[in-house]
Design a protein around this motif. Structure first.
Motif, mmCIF file in Angstrom:
data_model
loop_
_atom_site.group_PDB
_atom_site.id
_atom_site.type_symbol
_atom_site.label_atom_id
_atom_site.label_comp_id
_atom_site.label_asym_id
_atom_site.label_seq_id
_atom_site.Cartn_x
_atom_site.Cartn_y
_atom_site.Cartn_z
ATOM 1 N N THR A 129 2.847 -2.306 4.944
ATOM 2 C CA THR A 129 1.421 -2.628 4.844
ATOM 3 C C THR A 129 1.002 -3.602 5.941
ATOM 4 O O THR A 129 -0.077 -3.465 6.530
ATOM 5 C CB THR A 129 1.109 -3.229 3.464
ATOM 6 N N ARG A 163 -0.323 -1.110 -4.673
ATOM 7 C CA ARG A 163 0.628 -1.395 -5.745
ATOM 8 C C ARG A 163 0.727 -2.914 -5.880
ATOM 9 O O ARG A 163 1.091 -3.612 -4.934
ATOM 10 C CB ARG A 163 1.997 -0.811 -5.421
ATOM 11 N N LYS A 204 0.841 -1.187 0.000
ATOM 12 C CA LYS A 204 0.000 0.000 0.000
ATOM 13 C C LYS A 204 0.879 1.240 0.000
ATOM 14 O O LYS A 204 1.774 1.388 0.837
ATOM 15 C CB LYS A 204 -0.916 -0.008 1.224
ATOM 16 N N GLU A 205 0.633 2.139 -0.946
ATOM 17 C CA GLU A 205 1.448 3.329 -1.081
ATOM 18 C C GLU A 205 0.960 4.436 -0.147
ATOM 19 O O GLU A 205 -0.064 4.302 0.523
ATOM 20 C CB GLU A 205 1.409 3.793 -2.543
ATOM 21 N N LYS A 206 1.699 5.536 -0.114
ATOM 22 C CA LYS A 206 1.365 6.636 0.784
ATOM 23 C C LYS A 206 0.005 7.247 0.477
ATOM 24 O O LYS A 206 -0.669 7.756 1.358
ATOM 25 C CB LYS A 206 2.457 7.714 0.712
ATOM 26 N N ASN A 207 -0.391 7.227 -0.800
ATOM 27 C CA ASN A 207 -1.706 7.762 -1.184
ATOM 28 C C ASN A 207 -2.823 6.738 -0.988
ATOM 29 O O ASN A 207 -3.935 6.924 -1.464
ATOM 30 C CB ASN A 207 -1.686 8.235 -2.636
ATOM 31 N N GLN A 208 -2.479 5.628 -0.283
ATOM 32 C CA GLN A 208 -3.432 4.565 0.038
ATOM 33 C C GLN A 208 -3.816 3.702 -1.160
ATOM 34 O O GLN A 208 -4.717 2.868 -1.064
ATOM 35 C CB GLN A 208 -4.700 5.129 0.695
ATOM 36 N N ASN A 209 -3.158 3.897 -2.302
ATOM 37 C CA ASN A 209 -3.378 3.010 -3.442
ATOM 38 C C ASN A 209 -2.624 1.703 -3.242
ATOM 39 O O ASN A 209 -1.564 1.671 -2.606
ATOM 40 C CB ASN A 209 -2.915 3.674 -4.740
ATOM 41 N N SER A 220 -1.004 0.299 -10.092
ATOM 42 C CA SER A 220 -1.495 0.819 -8.817
ATOM 43 C C SER A 220 -2.910 1.330 -8.984
ATOM 44 O O SER A 220 -3.269 1.893 -10.021
ATOM 45 C CB SER A 220 -0.595 1.950 -8.312
ATOM 46 N N SER A 221 -3.722 1.144 -7.935
ATOM 47 C CA SER A 221 -5.088 1.643 -7.973
ATOM 48 C C SER A 221 -5.643 1.662 -6.550
ATOM 49 O O SER A 221 -5.029 1.144 -5.613
ATOM 50 C CB SER A 221 -5.960 0.764 -8.868
ATOM 51 N N ALA A 222 -6.827 2.235 -6.393
ATOM 52 C CA ALA A 222 -7.454 2.330 -5.074
ATOM 53 C C ALA A 222 -7.908 0.971 -4.567
ATOM 54 O O ALA A 222 -8.054 0.771 -3.363
ATOM 55 C CB ALA A 222 -8.635 3.292 -5.123
#
Length: 361
Positions: free
Chosen positions: A101, A49, A42-47, A68-70
């Motif tokens: 994560t 990967r 999970k990336e910093k923008n909550q997407n 990457s996506s939500a």
């Protein structure tokens, strides 16, 4: 003109020919991509990967595709849209989750994997420690997908110091009031694909601590997943554990739950350079295992994580309310005693001087 007696035969043949068209939607294996490892972070923008590791004979290694996506579903759909072939997730053998994560929440990842119709619930789980890209992209030979799986295979590279956890087991433990889980921790290997760094302690759906490889051995004994393995008893001696059994005696007193766990070990002495007696080696091994078990139990209670599944042993003694309060209250006040019994077997590997008869004696 067709005789009436032939009509049933003709109808039967038509029916059977219709059944032969059942494979109309099959896809040639050359038109499919079959990932064996799925990396999730999970990336910093909550997407989310997502990285898929796909065996590639043409490249004599692996092909990697990512997006990457939500949501995990949409990230995989994005990969499918840019892939030149159909992607079949049924062959995924390992879910590799980044440590960042795991420390926040893995529940939604497990839910997705269980609910997806095209993912096997027998897939394995592991946590990648360190640089996530380096761990998942690491390759040593032309068949890295086999190495990924064999690292956890009981018929190949698995040892009792390694945790094995499958998706269905993780889903069960997350939903359980009386059991938590431990997930193996991997780092990038040097002469091997991975280095095993112990296991992560998971409380419900978050990583709350770590246990060492020596403590993982105790964890596997409690889960009756122990086969083989060596232990150094002292600087100059080591033993091979041929068999490990455990028996529990549970009591619910006025002050709360009490349990006595008795471990029986059957071992063979592999090295005995100081020519110590079998009784002394057995005593040292008993003390070593009991010390490790006490350390593990103390740490798990401190983290409030019942990865040994002790609560399962008390379920019949608890009410519904007590079951729900097990991890928050009763487990923390648990009185747990572990004793070890060691039996030394006739060691065919023993080559210490006190076991070899000298000429003329």
């Amino acid at each position: 003109m067709i005789r009436r007696s032939f009509i049933p035969v003709i109808l039967l043949l038509c029916f059977l020919s219709a059944l032969l068209t059942g494979c109309w939607d099959t896809k040639d294996i050359n038109k499919r991509l079959m990932p064996v490892v799925m990396g999730v972070c999970k990336e910093k923008n909550q997407n989310y990967r997502i990285i898929l590791q796909i065996p590639s004979p043409e490249q004599k290694g692996s092909q990697y595709m990512e997006s990457s996506s939500a949501t995990i579903t949409n990230a995989i759909d994005n990969i499918r849209t840019k892939a030149e072939k159909s992607i079949d997730l049924l062959h995924i053998r390992l879910f590799l989750i980044c440590e960042e994560t795991a420390e926040k929440d893995i529940g939604d990842i497990i839910d997705y994997a269980i609910q997806a119709n095209d993912i096997s619930i027998k897939g394995l789980l592991a946590i990648a420690k360190g640089n996530f890209d380096e761990v998942i992209h690491h390759q040593l030979n032309a068949n890295p997908e086999l190495s990924s799986y064999d690292f956890f295979s009981e018929q190949a590279g698995w040892t009792p110091e390694t945790t094995i956890l499958r998706l269905w087991e993780a889903y069960r433990d997350i939903k359980s009031y009386t059991q938590d889980m431990s997930i193996p921790i991997l780092t990038k290997g040097t002469d091997t694909l991975y280095n095993f760094e112990g296991s992560a302690i998971i409380r419900v759906d978050k990583m709350v601590g770590e246990i060492s490889r020596e403590e993982v051995l105790i964890d596997n004994i409690f889960h009756e997943k122990y086969t083989g393995g060596t232990i150094e008893v002292a600087d100059q001696s080591s033993v091979m554990i041929k068999q490990a059994k455990i028996r529990h005696n549970t009591v619910w007193t006025a002050s709360g739950p009490q349990i006595k766990s008795h471990i029986k070990l059957k071992v063979e002495i592999l090295e005995n350079k100081n020519s110590e007696s079998e009784e002394k080696i057995a005593t040292k091994l008993k003390e070593t295992v009991e010390k490790r078990a006490h350390k593990l139990i103390t740490q798990l209670k401190k983290e409030g994580a019942d990865t040994l599944g002790i609560g399962q042993l008390f379920r019949k003694k608890m009410s519904d309310e007590q079951i729900k309060d097990w991890k928050q209250h009763w487990y923390l006040n648990l009185d747990h005693e572990v004793t070890v019994e060691v039996t030394i077997l006739n060691s065919i590997y023993l080559k210490s001087p006190n076991k070899i008869k000298k000429p003329g004696k």
